[in-house]
Design a protein around this motif. Sequence first.
Motif, PDB file in Angstrom:
ATOM      1  N   GLY A  46       0.802  -1.220   0.000  1.00 40.98           N
ATOM      2  CA  GLY A  46       0.000   0.000   0.000  1.00 40.98           C
ATOM      3  C   GLY A  46       0.832   1.265   0.000  1.00 40.98           C
ATOM      4  O   GLY A  46       0.292   2.366  -0.051  1.00 40.98           O
ATOM      5  N   ASN A  47       2.151   1.101   0.067  1.00 42.90           N
ATOM      6  CA  ASN A  47       3.002   2.287   0.208  1.00 42.90           C
ATOM      7  C   ASN A  47       3.779   2.659  -1.048  1.00 42.90           C
ATOM      8  O   ASN A  47       4.246   3.781  -1.160  1.00 42.90           O
ATOM      9  CB  ASN A  47       4.006   2.071   1.342  1.00 42.90           C
ATOM     10  N   HIS A  48       3.956   1.693  -1.959  1.00 42.14           N
ATOM     11  CA  HIS A  48       4.803   1.959  -3.134  1.00 42.14           C
ATOM     12  C   HIS A  48       4.026   1.646  -4.407  1.00 42.14           C
ATOM     13  O   HIS A  48       3.996   0.493  -4.855  1.00 42.14           O
ATOM     14  CB  HIS A  48       6.089   1.126  -3.074  1.00 42.14           C
ATOM     15  N   PRO A  49       3.413   2.666  -5.021  1.00 44.51           N
ATOM     16  CA  PRO A  49       2.574   2.443  -6.210  1.00 44.51           C
ATOM     17  C   PRO A  49       3.341   1.812  -7.376  1.00 44.51           C
ATOM     18  O   PRO A  49       2.726   1.214  -8.262  1.00 44.51           O
ATOM     19  CB  PRO A  49       2.076   3.845  -6.576  1.00 44.51           C
ATOM     20  N   GLN A  50       4.682   1.933  -7.377  1.00 46.02           N
ATOM     21  CA  GLN A  50       5.466   1.362  -8.489  1.00 46.02           C
ATOM     22  C   GLN A  50       5.863  -0.096  -8.224  1.00 46.02           C
ATOM     23  O   GLN A  50       6.396  -0.761  -9.114  1.00 46.02           O
ATOM     24  CB  GLN A  50       6.755   2.172  -8.744  1.00 46.02           C
ATOM     25  N   TYR A  57      -5.943  -0.250  -7.141  1.00 47.18           N
ATOM     26  CA  TYR A  57      -7.044   0.678  -6.872  1.00 47.18           C
ATOM     27  C   TYR A  57      -7.840   0.945  -8.147  1.00 47.18           C
ATOM     28  O   TYR A  57      -8.494   1.969  -8.276  1.00 47.18           O
ATOM     29  CB  TYR A  57      -6.513   1.977  -6.254  1.00 47.18           C
ATOM     30  N   ASP A  58      -7.735   0.017  -9.090  1.00 44.60           N
ATOM     31  CA  ASP A  58      -8.431   0.169 -10.368  1.00 44.60           C
ATOM     32  C   ASP A  58      -9.648  -0.758 -10.354  1.00 44.60           C
ATOM     33  O   ASP A  58      -9.516  -1.983 -10.360  1.00 44.60           O
ATOM     34  CB  ASP A  58      -7.456  -0.211 -11.494  1.00 44.60           C
ATOM     35  N   GLU A  59     -10.834  -0.151 -10.340  1.00 45.36           N
ATOM     36  CA  GLU A  59     -12.066  -0.925 -10.230  1.00 45.36           C
ATOM     37  C   GLU A  59     -12.187  -1.952 -11.362  1.00 45.36           C
ATOM     38  O   GLU A  59     -12.737  -3.047 -11.173  1.00 45.36           O
ATOM     39  CB  GLU A  59     -13.269   0.031 -10.205  1.00 45.36           C
ATOM     40  N   GLY A 181       1.749  -2.159   6.705  1.00 44.90           N
ATOM     41  CA  GLY A 181       1.263  -2.171   5.325  1.00 44.90           C
ATOM     42  C   GLY A 181       1.030  -0.803   4.730  1.00 44.90           C
ATOM     43  O   GLY A 181       1.017  -0.638   3.531  1.00 44.90           O
ATOM     44  N   ARG A 182       0.823   0.185   5.529  1.00 40.35           N
ATOM     45  CA  ARG A 182       0.545   1.524   5.000  1.00 40.35           C
ATOM     46  C   ARG A 182       0.592   2.505   6.161  1.00 40.35           C
ATOM     47  O   ARG A 182       0.360   2.139   7.314  1.00 40.35           O
ATOM     48  CB  ARG A 182      -0.828   1.577   4.375  1.00 40.35           C
ATOM     49  N   PRO A 183       0.867   3.774   5.857  1.00 38.90           N
ATOM     50  CA  PRO A 183       0.842   4.756   6.938  1.00 38.90           C
ATOM     51  C   PRO A 183      -0.597   5.015   7.368  1.00 38.90           C
ATOM     52  O   PRO A 183      -1.518   4.873   6.565  1.00 38.90           O
ATOM     53  CB  PRO A 183       1.441   6.002   6.289  1.00 38.90           C
ATOM     54  N   MET A 184      -0.816   5.322   8.630  1.00 37.76           N
ATOM     55  CA  MET A 184      -2.159   5.700   9.065  1.00 37.76           C
ATOM     56  C   MET A 184      -2.413   7.126   8.582  1.00 37.76           C
ATOM     57  O   MET A 184      -1.619   8.018   8.835  1.00 37.76           O
ATOM     58  CB  MET A 184      -2.267   5.665  10.592  1.00 37.76           C
ATOM     59  N   GLY A 312      -7.101  -2.607  -2.707  1.00 40.73           N
ATOM     60  CA  GLY A 312      -6.511  -2.280  -1.404  1.00 40.73           C
ATOM     61  C   GLY A 312      -5.925  -3.522  -0.762  1.00 40.73           C
ATOM     62  O   GLY A 312      -5.243  -4.333  -1.409  1.00 40.73           O
ATOM     63  N   GLU A 313      -6.223  -3.713   0.507  1.00 41.61           N
ATOM     64  CA  GLU A 313      -5.674  -4.865   1.230  1.00 41.61           C
ATOM     65  C   GLU A 313      -6.313  -6.164   0.724  1.00 41.61           C
ATOM     66  O   GLU A 313      -7.500  -6.213   0.412  1.00 41.61           O
ATOM     67  CB  GLU A 313      -5.922  -4.718   2.735  1.00 41.61           C
ATOM     68  N   ILE A 314      -5.509  -7.219   0.663  1.00 40.14           N
ATOM     69  CA  ILE A 314      -5.986  -8.513   0.149  1.00 40.14           C
ATOM     70  C   ILE A 314      -5.679  -9.635   1.154  1.00 40.14           C
ATOM     71  O   ILE A 314      -4.967  -9.422   2.138  1.00 40.14           O
ATOM     72  CB  ILE A 314      -5.369  -8.830  -1.242  1.00 40.14           C
ATOM     73  N   VAL A 315      -6.209 -10.794   0.848  1.00 37.02           N
ATOM     74  CA  VAL A 315      -6.038 -11.983   1.702  1.00 37.02           C
ATOM     75  C   VAL A 315      -4.564 -12.180   2.084  1.00 37.02           C
ATOM     76  O   VAL A 315      -4.236 -12.486   3.241  1.00 37.02           O
ATOM     77  CB  VAL A 315      -6.570 -13.234   0.955  1.00 37.02           C
TER      78      VAL A 315
END
Length: 448
Positions: A46-50, A57-59, A181-184, A312-315
């Motif tokens: 969740g922190n590094h889009p690359q 985040y693509d529906e 997993g990600r910053p709050m 987003g977050e997954i299993v």
Amino acid sequence: MAAFVLVLGRARGQDTPAPPQVTAQQDHQRMMDLLHITSLRPGADGNHPQAPNAANYDEAKANPYPKLPDPLVLKNGKKVKSAKVWWSKRRPEIVEDFDREVYGRVPNVTPKVVWEVTGTTQEKNGDVPVVTKKIVGHVDNSAYPAITVNIELTLTTPANASGPVPVIMEFGFGNRPAGPGRPMPPQPAASGPTWQQQVLAKGWGYAILIPTSVQADNGAGLTQGIIGLVNKGQPRQPDDWGALRAWAWGASRALDYFETDKAVDAKQVGIEGLSRYGKAAIVAMAYDQRFAIGFIGSSGEGGVKLHRRNYGEIVENVAGSAEYHWMAGNFIKYAGPLNWNDLPVDSHELVALCAPRPVFISAGAFKGDAWVDAKGMFLAAVGAGPVYKLLGKKDLGTTEMPPIETALIDGDVAFRQHSGGHTTGPNWPTFLEFAGRYLKAPAIIPTQ
Ligand code: GCU
């Protein structure tokens, strides 16, 4: 392969061996070995889009498995057409699947809890006179004295109520570091009445339970807390309960206490939580039918979000060593070799276990709370609809994801995505409007 280190010591002068000291990584590896799993797929980053495993985040890519298990079809393929068959056959099937594969089983016998009021204060919250009790639940540890569990609870009720009041119980965070997993996201500045003051304004009370007093929020703690106590300090089997069920068990024991406290109407107790405690809140609500209503905040993966969604977050995140302790060990299998679609159940069926009782599913904005997958939670609320209807209740009323800030509260399953971040804050007024249809306060005795 990490060896499982068993430290056999003498615990604090007691004649029982101390629980083994292991790290979460060691215990996670031990569970993988037990399940004959050699590798797991990585979680979403969740922190590094690359990153190659960047969170999606693509529906358009979010629904690799659009076909969900049908909550109203029995394992033998027959359709459930009556409430009777739901209660006697189908619901137990779903419970068994969640027990075995997802959240783990609560032992048939758990130790008794003796509740002690350790302090009572008369005070005011805002301008409402209240009585606050500090209460401790001492868990019987005579079977394994090396582990002590004292459940921490506070209960605040309006001092001038003319009878027992409805109570909303929150799983409280206390002080804890930001999740993995990600910053709050930064929390919006508090303004207006607090949630507690909003609850008091309805003539109700509130309670705060500290989940980590029941079970630690990490894998290293699984040989301690209530899970370790019941296992006499030994590590878990693959279908043993995880922290979510342990926290929910603590909430059920708090409800036992409320049944003995004359200030509380125990038939009107709601449960609320955010994030990992939103997951605990839906688990508590699903499993203990005494909870009258649930306010499930940003529960995401492992909570109300559909496991079959890729958003987003997954299993794989929850199956990793930082979060697997929330779940049954068996859940790890679905991050390799199995896949999400192999799960015998999905989260719409967890929501369905709450039926016919009212439940409010809450999410924040895509910006700030995308990780929890608001749409994946909305779809779970939709998917529970047929069970609510079978039981004579109303579903969400739509299958289309509504625009942000649209309150869907006319049915018995409710949903709203507020425009704040990872918080329940902005949804309290809407939740309380919804809850007001179900919970009723006694009159307030006017003060002279
Ligand atoms: C992490 C985790 C979530 C969890 C959250 C929290 O972000 O990935 O599953 O809900 O922490 O509890 O704050």
